[in-house]
Design an enzyme around this catalytic site. Sequence first.
Site, PDB file in Angstrom:
ATOM      1  N   GLY A  79      -6.913  -9.450   1.423  1.00 30.08           N
ATOM      2  CA  GLY A  79      -6.662 -10.770   1.986  1.00 30.08           C
ATOM      3  C   GLY A  79      -5.753 -10.687   3.199  1.00 30.08           C
ATOM      4  CG  ASP A  91      -2.089  -0.929   1.104  1.00 37.59           C
ATOM      5  OD1 ASP A  91      -2.201  -1.601   0.057  1.00 37.59           O
ATOM      6  OD2 ASP A  91      -2.903  -0.993   2.049  1.00 37.59           O
ATOM      7  N   GLY A  96     -21.014   1.871   6.889  1.00 34.82           N
ATOM      8  CA  GLY A  96     -20.079   2.925   7.311  1.00 34.82           C
ATOM      9  C   GLY A  96     -20.544   3.568   8.619  1.00 34.82           C
ATOM     10  CB  THR A 100     -20.437  -2.744   6.547  1.00 34.27           C
ATOM     11  OG1 THR A 100     -19.915  -2.737   5.220  1.00 34.27           O
ATOM     12  CG2 THR A 100     -20.011  -4.017   7.245  1.00 34.27           C
ATOM     13  N   GLY A 145      -3.638  -5.091   1.283  1.00 29.53           N
ATOM     14  CA  GLY A 145      -4.328  -6.113   0.499  1.00 29.53           C
ATOM     15  C   GLY A 145      -5.477  -6.621   1.344  1.00 29.53           C
ATOM     16  CE  LYS A 203      -4.060   3.030  17.230  1.00 30.34           C
ATOM     17  NZ  LYS A 203      -4.969   1.877  17.282  1.00 30.34           N
ATOM     18  CG  ASP A 248      -9.887  -5.294   4.453  1.00 29.96           C
ATOM     19  OD1 ASP A 248     -10.809  -5.732   3.746  1.00 29.96           O
ATOM     20  OD2 ASP A 248      -8.956  -4.606   4.002  1.00 29.96           O
ATOM     21  CG  ASN A 271      -5.554  -5.135   5.067  1.00 29.30           C
ATOM     22  OD1 ASN A 271      -4.354  -5.141   5.282  1.00 29.30           O
ATOM     23  ND2 ASN A 271      -6.130  -4.261   4.260  1.00 29.30           N
TER      24      ASN A 271
HETATM   25  O1  RIB Z   1      -9.401  -2.800   2.014  1.00 25.20           O
HETATM   26  C1  RIB Z   1      -8.206  -2.078   2.019  1.00 25.20           C
HETATM   27  C2  RIB Z   1      -7.214  -2.688   1.080  1.00 25.20           C
HETATM   28  O2  RIB Z   1      -7.724  -2.636  -0.227  1.00 25.20           O
HETATM   29  C3  RIB Z   1      -5.879  -1.994   1.032  1.00 25.20           C
HETATM   30  O3  RIB Z   1      -4.973  -2.495   1.972  1.00 25.20           O
HETATM   31  C4  RIB Z   1      -5.460  -2.172  -0.415  1.00 25.20           C
HETATM   32  O4  RIB Z   1      -4.319  -2.919  -0.588  1.00 25.20           O
HETATM   33  C5  RIB Z   1      -6.656  -2.793  -1.129  1.00 25.20           C
HETATM   34  O5  RIB Z   1      -6.503  -4.137  -1.317  1.00 25.20           O
END
Ligand code: RIB
Length: 295
Positions: free
Chosen positions: A40, A12, A212, A210, A38, A275, A242, A42
């Site tokens: 996955g 990221d 928000g 969800t 990503g 954060k 995530d 996360n």
């Molecule tokens: O959901 C957030 C994620 O979406 C980020 O970390 C980014 O890499 C995308 O996959």
Amino acid sequence: MKAIVFGSLNIDKVYSLSHLPEKGETLSCGRYEIHVGGKGLNQSISLSNSGMEVYMAGQIGSDGIFLKEYLEKVGVNTSLIKVTDSFSGHAVIEVDPDGQNQMILFPGANRETTPDYCDEVLENFSKGDLILMQYETSQVEYMIEKAHEKGLVIALNPSPYVDKLKDFDYSRIDYLILNEYEGQSITGESDNGKVIEALCEKVGGAVIFTLGGDGAIYSDGKVTAKVPAFKVNAVDTTGAGDTFTGYILNSLMSGKAPEEALRFASAASAIAVTKAGAAETIPSLEQVNNFLMEN
Ligand code: RIB
């Protein structure tokens, strides 16, 4: 029971901006950071932090070895991650001062998974184990079919939305976790009540929707529960969904009632948005429990 997250691992690249750019606008950026990410990756951390034994499966290039090392450090089993000759996936993430973001995704190695690789991964899992997927990797449909044959519990976060997800077969999905945009795009409905009704007809199990800042809803066609969102000062909303996904799945699968599970997962994502970053902001179980005691 153990869990496998078959999903994306991304680098990221996060740019903090005074506002999200307009078409044609060039913006100078105050702060630039590189984070692990990503969907996955996360979600594997969220599931693991919530207390499950988690394996991550997915593909990276040699430029993404630090993603694997990070997962190892936080306790996710990385033995099934494959390193290929391609570039790792990466995300260009622009964040405004209110924590809202927009993103460009380069899928890289995430989109090069093969049926053979899926078969190798699934050899390590059996009936009753959980598999969680998103839509940033290839072979999702193949994985659903094979996981279903083996009797795994199947969870899907259909994100990011692509038109293909409209005509997708959701009948084998035990938990569908998605946001308002995804739900409305899949069903073509704009009223959230109708979205949930339409999704419940498509999905074999439960829908977790969800909203928000407006909270989250659970419905399995019989039981419906809704909770409001916790009010916090958002710094960066990247990865909030995530965080929610991992925590809600473990809560539901460990027998929490839907309302309690929603509250638990909402608390986890409320902490995460305070954060900057995605994976690194996913709270520990202890932090979530403390937050719930204070709120
Ligand atoms: O959901 C957030 C994620 O979406 C980020 O970390 C980014 O890499 C995308 O996959």
